[in-house]
Design a protein around this motif. Sequence first.
Motif, PDB file in Angstrom:
ATOM      1  N   LYS A 693     -29.276 -85.239 -38.604  1.00  0.00           N
ATOM      2  CA  LYS A 693     -30.099 -85.697 -39.729  1.00  0.00           C
ATOM      3  C   LYS A 693     -29.303 -85.768 -41.027  1.00  0.00           C
ATOM      4  CE  LYS A 693     -33.688 -85.730 -37.034  1.00  0.00           C
ATOM      5  NZ  LYS A 693     -34.185 -87.024 -36.506  1.00  0.00           N
ATOM      6  N   ASN A 694     -28.155 -85.112 -41.043  1.00  0.00           N
ATOM      7  CA  ASN A 694     -27.313 -85.129 -42.237  1.00  0.00           C
ATOM      8  C   ASN A 694     -25.866 -84.941 -41.798  1.00  0.00           C
ATOM      9  OD1 ASN A 694     -26.775 -82.162 -42.096  1.00  0.00           O
ATOM     10  ND2 ASN A 694     -28.978 -82.047 -42.590  1.00  0.00           N
ATOM     11  N   LEU A 695     -24.942 -85.066 -42.727  1.00  0.00           N
ATOM     12  CA  LEU A 695     -23.514 -84.988 -42.408  1.00  0.00           C
ATOM     13  C   LEU A 695     -23.110 -83.612 -41.905  1.00  0.00           C
ATOM     14  CD1 LEU A 695     -21.964 -87.080 -45.329  1.00  0.00           C
ATOM     15  CD2 LEU A 695     -22.204 -87.742 -42.930  1.00  0.00           C
ATOM     16  N   LEU A 696     -23.822 -82.567 -42.308  1.00  0.00           N
ATOM     17  CA  LEU A 696     -23.484 -81.228 -41.845  1.00  0.00           C
ATOM     18  C   LEU A 696     -23.745 -81.071 -40.352  1.00  0.00           C
ATOM     19  CD1 LEU A 696     -24.863 -79.065 -44.808  1.00  0.00           C
ATOM     20  CD2 LEU A 696     -22.483 -79.717 -44.348  1.00  0.00           C
ATOM     21  N   GLU A 697     -24.700 -81.820 -39.838  1.00  0.00           N
ATOM     22  CA  GLU A 697     -25.028 -81.740 -38.411  1.00  0.00           C
ATOM     23  C   GLU A 697     -24.203 -82.712 -37.571  1.00  0.00           C
ATOM     24  OE1 GLU A 697     -29.176 -82.493 -38.193  1.00  0.00           O
ATOM     25  OE2 GLU A 697     -29.781 -80.614 -39.149  1.00  0.00           O
ATOM     26  N   LEU A 698     -23.348 -83.483 -38.199  1.00  0.00           N
ATOM     27  CA  LEU A 698     -22.669 -84.561 -37.509  1.00  0.00           C
ATOM     28  C   LEU A 698     -21.715 -84.064 -36.435  1.00  0.00           C
ATOM     29  CD1 LEU A 698     -22.305 -87.604 -37.357  1.00  0.00           C
ATOM     30  CD2 LEU A 698     -20.507 -87.419 -39.080  1.00  0.00           C
ATOM     31  N   LYS A 699     -21.095 -82.879 -36.659  1.00  0.00           N
ATOM     32  CA  LYS A 699     -20.132 -82.378 -35.683  1.00  0.00           C
ATOM     33  C   LYS A 699     -20.796 -81.749 -34.460  1.00  0.00           C
ATOM     34  CE  LYS A 699     -16.414 -81.428 -39.003  1.00  0.00           C
ATOM     35  NZ  LYS A 699     -15.483 -80.390 -39.521  1.00  0.00           N
ATOM     36  N   ARG A 700     -22.089 -81.559 -34.503  1.00  0.00           N
ATOM     37  CA  ARG A 700     -22.771 -80.918 -33.390  1.00  0.00           C
ATOM     38  C   ARG A 700     -22.776 -81.831 -32.152  1.00  0.00           C
ATOM     39  NH1 ARG A 700     -28.152 -78.333 -36.344  1.00  0.00           N
ATOM     40  NH2 ARG A 700     -27.015 -77.019 -37.856  1.00  0.00           N
ATOM     41  N   GLU A 701     -22.642 -81.188 -31.030  1.00  0.00           N
ATOM     42  CA  GLU A 701     -22.663 -81.916 -29.765  1.00  0.00           C
ATOM     43  C   GLU A 701     -24.047 -81.746 -29.130  1.00  0.00           C
ATOM     44  OE1 GLU A 701     -19.448 -80.366 -27.482  1.00  0.00           O
ATOM     45  OE2 GLU A 701     -17.956 -80.791 -29.048  1.00  0.00           O
ATOM     46  N   TYR A 702     -24.841 -82.808 -29.187  1.00  0.00           N
ATOM     47  CA  TYR A 702     -26.198 -82.772 -28.633  1.00  0.00           C
ATOM     48  C   TYR A 702     -26.134 -83.185 -27.159  1.00  0.00           C
ATOM     49  CZ  TYR A 702     -27.657 -82.442 -33.522  1.00  0.00           C
ATOM     50  OH  TYR A 702     -27.840 -82.042 -34.827  1.00  0.00           O
ATOM     51  N   ARG A 703     -25.549 -82.314 -26.353  1.00  0.00           N
ATOM     52  CA  ARG A 703     -25.287 -82.648 -24.956  1.00  0.00           C
ATOM     53  C   ARG A 703     -26.572 -82.838 -24.147  1.00  0.00           C
ATOM     54  NH1 ARG A 703     -19.776 -81.664 -23.157  1.00  0.00           N
ATOM     55  NH2 ARG A 703     -18.516 -81.036 -24.959  1.00  0.00           N
ATOM     56  N   GLY A 704     -27.656 -82.251 -24.611  1.00  0.00           N
ATOM     57  CA  GLY A 704     -28.912 -82.359 -23.878  1.00  0.00           C
ATOM     58  C   GLY A 704     -29.526 -83.744 -23.874  1.00  0.00           C
ATOM     59  N   GLY A 738     -29.466 -78.766 -24.575  1.00  0.00           N
ATOM     60  CA  GLY A 738     -29.299 -78.247 -25.924  1.00  0.00           C
ATOM     61  C   GLY A 738     -28.057 -78.752 -26.627  1.00  0.00           C
ATOM     62  N   GLN A 739     -27.484 -77.852 -27.475  1.00  0.00           N
ATOM     63  CA  GLN A 739     -26.312 -78.201 -28.270  1.00  0.00           C
ATOM     64  C   GLN A 739     -25.119 -77.345 -27.861  1.00  0.00           C
ATOM     65  OE1 GLN A 739     -27.136 -78.068 -32.518  1.00  0.00           O
ATOM     66  NE2 GLN A 739     -29.295 -78.576 -32.173  1.00  0.00           N
TER      67      GLN A 739
END
Length: 1035
Positions: A693-704, A738-739
């Motif tokens: 939702k924002n640039l801070l969350e961009l590196k997260r891997e939403y593998r789910g 999940g992530q």
Amino acid sequence: MVPLGTRDSVTTLPCPQSSPSQPPPSTVNSVKPSDVAVLSAIGLHRHSAELSKVVARLHELMTLFNSALISPVLDKTNLYAPPVVQHRTLVEQAEEVSLYLQSNQALDVDGDWKLVLLFVQVDELCACEEQQVESRIRAAVQEVDGALQLLHSQLKRTIVNVAVWDGEHDTFQNRMCPCMETSSEGELRLQRVMLTHALQESLGDHMVKKHWYGDRHDFAVVLQDTPFITDPASVNLQPTSGPHDTEDNGMVITVPCPSEDRPFLRTEGNSPSYRHSDASPLLHLVTGTEMPCKDLRPSSSPPTSVHALRPADIKVVAAVGDSLTSGNGIASSPNNLLDVLSQYRGLSWSIGGDENLTTVTTLPNILKHFNPLLTGYSVGMGKQNTPQAFLNQAVAGDTSDDIPKQVRALVARMKNDTRINFESDWKVITMFIGGNDVCNSCYNSLYYSVENYERHIREGLDYLHKEVPRALVNLVEPLYILPLRETHMDSSLKCPTWLVNILCRCVIMPKPGSKALQKVEDINRGYQRILNELVESGRYDTRSDFTVVVQPFLREINVPKLPNGRPDRSYFSADCFHLSQKSQTLMARSLWNNMLEPLGNKTEEEGFSAEIGLKCPSETSPYVRTYQNSNYTYSSPSPTPGPITNWGSDFSCTDFAPSNSVPTSVHKLRPSDIKVVAALGDSATAGTGAKAKNLLELKREYRGVSWSIGGDGTLDTVTTLPNILRKFNPSLQGFSKGQGSRQKGFNMAVPGAKTSEIPTQVRALIAALRENKKVDFEKDWKLVTLFVGTNDLCNYCIDQNNLSPKNYSHHLMLSLDMLYKEVPRLLVNVVEILQIDPLNRVKNNEDNSPELEELKRINQQYQTETQYLLSGDRYDGREDFTVVLQPYFHNSFIPSVGEGQADLSFFSVDCFHISDRAHAEMAIALWNNMLEPVGRKQAYNNFTHDRSKIHCPSEAHPFIFTKINSLPSQPVVTSTSSSFLPTALPQKCPSSIVPWMVVVVAVVSLLVGIAVAWIIFSCCLKKNENALEMRGTGF
């Protein structure tokens, strides 16, 4: 494609086996496929990529009849193999074939029967001017004659098959023939098919003149009945022992195997061809029209309102559209197919101004009776940029997406011509487009969707509305094109149906009553409907001097018939596709009559009846009809659909049963039999930024939510491949949730990974599979999806040696070899790297820099290397293992909104990584590809939101498709060796073609994909421009 097993395998043939003739045949007219001892081909060059595939495939098929077949074109020692040779003439290649055969001690050069295929490549002809065509074709025929004379003098017991080939679709011809670069895509396609036809006919005439070189009983020349023409797609050859069959989508054509009554290779002696003389001249009816109107007066003073516009007030005519407006072939003689390339703009129904109404019926010639000073019409012949075209800016072959460009060119001409008072003169502009959209719709249902058609037309009309004062726009509905199929169902009409299959395959090829045909009709009707909705929105009625009126006279079409009930060819040009002057005459009358008919009571059918006369303005209604002077009320707009809350899918499949017992063959694998899923790749598989939702969350891997391996939620809310498979097997293992990496399952993808890193991922996957206690490594069926290459392409500009196409293929091979050697019961999906070529089209970017062209070339080579790696039998030596190429990314399309802007809902917040919506669409496309036969897989994707797009296994074919079970009759392959001995890849050299086998074209393409193309291009731009990059977010 009929795949071959290893040397130790036993394969059931798609055709019944036949023994060689005993004794060997003494005459060329009684040679069976099994009698052929030598197979060779000439006429290839280093750029013949598609042809090489065909010839290699034919070699495989011929070895099914004679396993001892000798084929010099597949001999590693052969120095004239296409990938390494410089271009040589057909005569030179014929000499080399002859020398090779005479020096080969493994064959009896005088006693063995030989089959030689001589390819005549259209790509090698360059005719930039019409007057060059005849000399170029004459030279090509002379070259063929020289090669045949040489083979005739030096070889005995030989059948030579001559085939015209138009199947290479790279930029090589453009480099050889610079004038090709200046032609539009539609014009280039039309030029190619006409040139192909002329070459085919000239060769046929030459063969008749030479008596087919048949002065000996042991030598024959055969000319293939029609040219071999492919679109950019995989080529597939499928013999069958059943009747001829054409799939609904027209992408596969099968022909009979040799039969008891016709067991021989075709020659003129055993199957004479039909070389007809010129057809009898078609009746040329009167094309003039009587003017019945008496009141030809203009308004007493120039009107200020378009709703009070009389015909005599009109000072300027203009038109945009396709070949039906540019005038292709209007005056061509019935037998002069090549002349369909000529554009008779002066005879065009809506804009032509040649002669006068007594001899040429067009809208301008009608209006000239009311205003002799009318201007804007086209005269004579020529393209849209010639002076005689004037305000006829139609372009042959154009589709609706070209309308914005056409109207801009039109307005520029209006503004800059001294004959036109741009502000004061009243103008009638006719817009007619959509036939080519319908013809292309089966290749890319997204790009040619009703929504996109409406968007392109709206953009063109918006520009006219904004820029042009005092104008009435005739918006002519696209004609209902399906009835034109009738002219190609009656073979006695001698229509060149093969040519129309190229120009409009989507309309001609589907079977009557098929789903494919229904889809084409839905698109056609959708285009007609959406034009009315667009105009009835009131968008173009915001000022008194401008309006748009839909003219519906082509909504229904009745093909004109002769008294005996057969279609009347005189209404068509030589190709039975474009319209003759006879039809154009009637269209002009019908358009005029529609203009004088009130809205709500307009004629909606074109019967092509010569009895149609001209209507006249009446005393009570002297105006060109608009909604206002017709007292017509626009209908209410359709309700706006509600917001989309998730990217889940509906599921309609009903058969969830696994196999009765666990299958031992991967070719009998049902979805319910799959116990384990896994995935390899980069950030597209790791799910980087998918729900950010924002640039801070961009590196997260939403593998789910990862398209190929995610398992969050259920299919109702999250569309992924595992969530689809869990409908069949709720106990599925291996999906990620999940992530991050804590619940990654067997999702081994690493953000930023290149192909060189995939072997490391494979080793990690094998270890994880062996160690997981919930997985029975030996017995559980596993599905692995591999998608990689974006980062290779993105970084190619800075590391060309390590990221070459050869290295890309090499790393894929190493990875697949490890899986083949170590993992039992496995099916591997290899998803083809996307194509970035449509980027400029969507972004309206005219950049043709050498750097971009090189990137496109490398992109295509990545695809070609992948196809080549998987096209052989390297991974076919085990019954419980296979690799399947899933090609839905072969041709990429970036979904758009507004005026050519990329749809950002497919992207994460950085407009770089892909969103969960894109993941859902990729999952659907992958699943549907898995349920499509090899050779007939969709090579694009429909990225439009529809919860019901998931396909189901059929009762007739409940298995996931592989090369083996994609055959018409399924062969059973029994492996006799379990050791890791991948069969060596076949050499990239051609073999030869058998007369009874037909080249099959899996026509694919125009649209696929997701905006990942933008991602790749942006990546290289960022590197070239030294733009600031975020660390850790590499795709």
